[in-house]
Design an enzyme around this catalytic site. Structure first.
Site, short mmCIF file in Angstrom:
data_model
loop_
_atom_site.label_atom_id
_atom_site.label_comp_id
_atom_site.label_asym_id
_atom_site.label_seq_id
_atom_site.Cartn_x
_atom_site.Cartn_y
_atom_site.Cartn_z
N ASP A 16 0.85 -1.18 0.00
CA ASP A 16 0.00 0.00 0.00
C ASP A 16 0.90 1.24 0.00
OD1 ASP A 16 -2.42 1.58 0.49
OD2 ASP A 16 -1.65 1.81 2.53
N ASP A 223 -1.77 -0.57 5.96
CA ASP A 223 -2.11 0.01 7.26
C ASP A 223 -3.61 0.12 7.51
OD1 ASP A 223 -2.46 2.18 5.35
OD2 ASP A 223 -2.62 3.50 7.08
#
Length: 292
Positions: A16, A223
């Site tokens: 990500d 996250d």
């Protein structure tokens, strides 16, 4: 009898961006730069996998000196540089120097659903298509130029939810019934086709494996809740701590995962430390040892 040495695994790193490889507030990746350089020198591809658009990710790939395939809009499209593999993957199309696979839905079909839905129900959200560039800047902290890139979407629509949880759950049920999926990111509820970061990552890993003589193994990092599908398909999953919210609860997708790391530090520093930890394990030692 001569012992036959087994070939080392071909590691892939899918990651990500916001809050993981990029700082949540400043969008800086400087804390991860040395580790990124080591991975590149070791021949370990870093695959950017984000809710961001193609245009946003192309700019970030340049700043990261990344030359590998990437996945945009939460698994909706996979972009592979033409010539990266010996031949174009099956079902891919050509687009401006890339082979493109499209597991997701078109933005036009998503916006059609939103228009019809808002005619019958309230619309307690700000969606990018109806927002001004200034509103996107205020909601994201992006620059004006970055906000314009963020609104050039092809496969998904971010919604800044402004209603309550009951309204959100009802909206999600209607979207699912219409054949769409929703993903809660760090800031936005994303409306997209029936795909996710994990499905797209799995498809891309299969393509790597098709052209590799070594077993491909995957590290994935993120996250937010919209990263859990990607983390669940990885051999090693890294949950990166955020300064803005607690780590996503791994009880569903990662409850039985054999190898989950939760970073000690936040953002790109936490990401880099987790990667270094993995490649300092005895069974992985040597991968990054010669990389400066």
């Amino acid at each position: 009898m001569t012992k036959v040495m087994q070939p080392r695994a071909q590691w892939l790193v899918a990651t990500d961006l916001d809050g993981t490889l990029l700082d949540h507030y400043s969008y800086s990746h400087s804390a991860a730069d040395r580790t990124l350089q080591q991975l590149e020198a070791a021949g370990i591809p870093v695959i950017l996998n984000s809710s961001k658009t193609r245009d946003e990710m192309l700019a970030l790939r340049d700043s990261l000196h990344n030359r590998h395939p990437f996945i945009s809009e939460n698994g909706s499209a996979i972009f592979i540089p033409q010539g990266y593999f010996p031949e174009r993957p099956e079902c891919a199309r050509d687009e401006l120097g890339y082979w493109v696979l499209e597991p997701g839905a078109t933005r036009r079909s998503i916006l059609d659903f939103l228009r019809h839905d808002s005619d019958s129900y309230s619309a307690p959200y700000l969606n990018f298509a109806n927002a001004s560039a200034a509103e996107i800047v205020a909601a994201t902290g992006l620059t004006l130029a970055q906000a314009e890139k963020a609104n050039r979407r092809d496969y998904s629509e971010p919604l800044l939810w402004q209603g309550d949880e009951t309204q959100k759950h009802a909206f999600i049920e209607r979207a699912n019934a219409a054949g769409f999926a929703t993903l809660q990111g760090g800031r936005f509820l994303h409306l997209l086709g029936q795909t996710d970061k994990g499905a797209a990552t799995t498809l891309l890993k299969q393509i790597y494996q098709h052209y590799s003589e070594r077993t491909c193994c995957l590290i994935a990092s993120g996250d937010g809740p919209n990263d859990l599908d990607m983390l669940s398909v990885a051999d090693i999953a890294i949950i990166v701590r955020s300064p803005a919210h607690p780590p996503p609860h791994p009880s569903k997708q990662l409850a039985h995962h054999p190898d989950v790391i939760i970073s000690r530090n936040i953002g790109p520093q936490g990401w880099a430390e987790a990667i270094q930890e993995i490649f300092s394990r005895p069974e992985q030692s040597g991968y990054l040892s010669n990389a400066k």
